[in-house]
Design an enzyme around this catalytic site. Sequence first.
Site, PDB file in Angstrom:
ATOM      1  N   GLU A 146      -4.593   2.173  -2.038  1.00  0.00           N
ATOM      2  CA  GLU A 146      -5.329   3.418  -1.855  1.00  0.00           C
ATOM      3  C   GLU A 146      -6.700   3.421  -2.543  1.00  0.00           C
ATOM      4  OE1 GLU A 146      -2.338   6.198  -3.128  1.00  0.00           O
ATOM      5  OE2 GLU A 146      -1.089   5.728  -1.388  1.00  0.00           O
TER       6      GLU A 146
ATOM      7  N   ASP B 120      -2.990   7.255   5.667  1.00  0.00           N
ATOM      8  CA  ASP B 120      -2.685   7.491   4.260  1.00  0.00           C
ATOM      9  C   ASP B 120      -1.317   8.163   4.234  1.00  0.00           C
ATOM     10  OD1 ASP B 120      -2.426   8.393   1.651  1.00  0.00           O
ATOM     11  OD2 ASP B 120      -4.146   9.750   1.718  1.00  0.00           O
TER      12      ASP B 120
ATOM     13  N   LYS C  96       8.179   9.721  -0.823  1.00  0.00           N
ATOM     14  CA  LYS C  96       7.504   8.465  -1.166  1.00  0.00           C
ATOM     15  C   LYS C  96       7.915   7.943  -2.555  1.00  0.00           C
ATOM     16  CE  LYS C  96       2.734   6.711  -1.484  1.00  0.00           C
ATOM     17  NZ  LYS C  96       1.339   7.125  -1.201  1.00  0.00           N
TER      18      LYS C  96
ATOM     19  N   ASP D 276      -7.303   8.317  -9.266  1.00  0.00           N
ATOM     20  CA  ASP D 276      -6.578   8.998  -8.195  1.00  0.00           C
ATOM     21  C   ASP D 276      -5.410   9.799  -8.755  1.00  0.00           C
ATOM     22  OD1 ASP D 276      -4.941   9.768  -6.093  1.00  0.00           O
ATOM     23  OD2 ASP D 276      -5.003   7.834  -5.058  1.00  0.00           O
TER      24      ASP D 276
HETATM   25 MG    MG Z   1      -3.033  10.080  -2.175  1.00  0.00          MG
END
Ligand code: MG
Length: 616
Positions: free
Chosen positions: A168, A8, A68, A190
Amino acid sequence: MGKVIGIDLGTTNSLVAWMNKDGPQIVPDEQGIGLLPSIVGFAEGKPVVGLAARNGATSAAQTFFSVKRFMGKALSDFDAAELARLPYAIDGDSRSVRFPVGSTNYTPVQISAMILATLKKRAERFLGEFILKDAVITVPAYFNDAQRQATRDAGEMAGLDVLRIVNEPTAAALAYGLDKRNQGIIAVYDLGGGTFDISILRLENGVFEVLATAGDNHLGGDNIDDRLTALLLTEIQETHGFDLSTDREFLVKIRRIAEQAKKDLSYAEATRLLLELPDGKRLDQILTRTEFEKILEPLVQRTLGPSQQALKDAGLSPAQIDEVVLVGGSTRIPLVRKAVAELFGRKPHDELNPDEVVALGAAIQADILAGGTTEMLLLDVTPLSLGLETMGGVMERLIDRNATIPCRAKETFTTAVDNQTGIDIHVLQGERELVSDNRSLARFKLAGIPPMPAGMAKVEIIFLIDADGILNVSASELRSGVATSVTVKPSYLSDDDIADILDASFENAETDIQQRQLIEARVEAERRFPKAEELLTEMSEVGAPETLEAAQKALEALRIAYTQENHLGIRDAIDALELAAEPLVAQRMNEAVGSALRNRSTDDILAKVEQARLQG
Ligand code: MG
Ligand code: ADP
């Protein structure tokens, strides 16, 4: 195949996991810690990754976090105010983002590769493997081609073979073992450090399908920390008279205090904020959960819009959702949990650690690819429609928005003029009818088609989106076998861009369709003009005079209709011309067959019949 690890690669924290006989496990570092802060700092030009960088081992200006956000993006995608708040140095232009360290410029891909390499090493040591190469890496569901490709590049730069890029939320559903259900609809909410993603998954007979995804690439715990930091800065300015908003070292410190306070308030009703100020004085105050929730409320509200959009795209009401999964550290916040429970009318899954869920799911996916688990197939969706430019500047859609991937679409085209040896292929992305209103992804040419009459060539174009969401377009001329293809180069497109594209397509839907219909009717008419003229000339000697005259009149009527802004008028005139010319076309076809028969060549007959039909 040997071991495959699941990674991840988070905005805030990254983890690596693997599958042992008890199920997926987080791989800890030497201190037993699973979370690796996604931070790379530089001390005298040497990289320091993770906790040490976070704890101030490197200067703020050279400590890069939330990198990111910049993956597969350009500096111009971000607003100046947002960039100005970053405590680290950043550079770039309309094509790239760079992090300057002395005389070296690092790209987001390079920084991410350092994080991945650290995780790779961690796994190698823990698992006692000399070299561990195969990996699955997760990305937010909303990541576009460029962002996915950048992630893959980072993996390869870190010495990994990236077997699969996985969404994800899909990984999270796997971690909760929801695949054990026979069927059901699952919502994955999320809220991490830098991104918010909502995905609606459908599970049927052990197969996951992503029905819809939505989200906000600029919403997460970072925003909460920003607000709390801003609040503290204002407080300091008002009570102590300092403006510390440009002091980078101080900003890093104050942000960490804000974040810790936020975390405490997930479990406690109040927390104490304690901070040394440059003049030796202190900021010391109590923040209650109720006060904190006032700051939080608007951010939590911002997650509801995309959530409702995803439900709408999936064609579902909240009551039709069978399971809700919480992912991301920020879903530990009680107010967030309450909002999610209210939206879906049920208690969400929170049995697993929300920071670890995605990595655990990645390990399960890794195991599937390693051949350990075989029953499942994971599917995702495309964020925008994909298609080709056709005559008159209209986009022909081959793959619809929210289509399930991997997927494939095929369309056959032909040449427009005699002896045409090449076809230009223009690949587009977007929801509008006209090419000029959509995004151009790639242009290429299928060359080397042998000369043949217009309409004879059969050009087959195939769009193939692989499991990573990367598009490959191939074109081949079926009669001659000439072929070519492109893998669509990743290009920069932000989530805001996607949202704008969708908004514009809804707003302009009606005028777009009218314009498209008009263009299509005109293209159709343009095709008829030379053919009708050719027919009239060819048949002028042998056709019946009344028929010739009727066809001539119909052709003129079409020329007039062509200049009007009315597609129905053009269509009617085309039909009328067709009807009037029919006897001539039939007569010509008979003659073609007759003369060919006299030549006793079957191939010729076939070719001529076909040609006559195509021209008619
Ligand atoms: Mg995450
Ligand atoms: P990402 O997927 O973006 O890497 P994570 O899932 O690791 O993010 O979540 C990181 C975010 O979760 C950070 O903003 C962090 O402050 C926040 N977070 C972690 N623990 C808590 C907590 N107990 N309460 C509130 N927020 C938390």
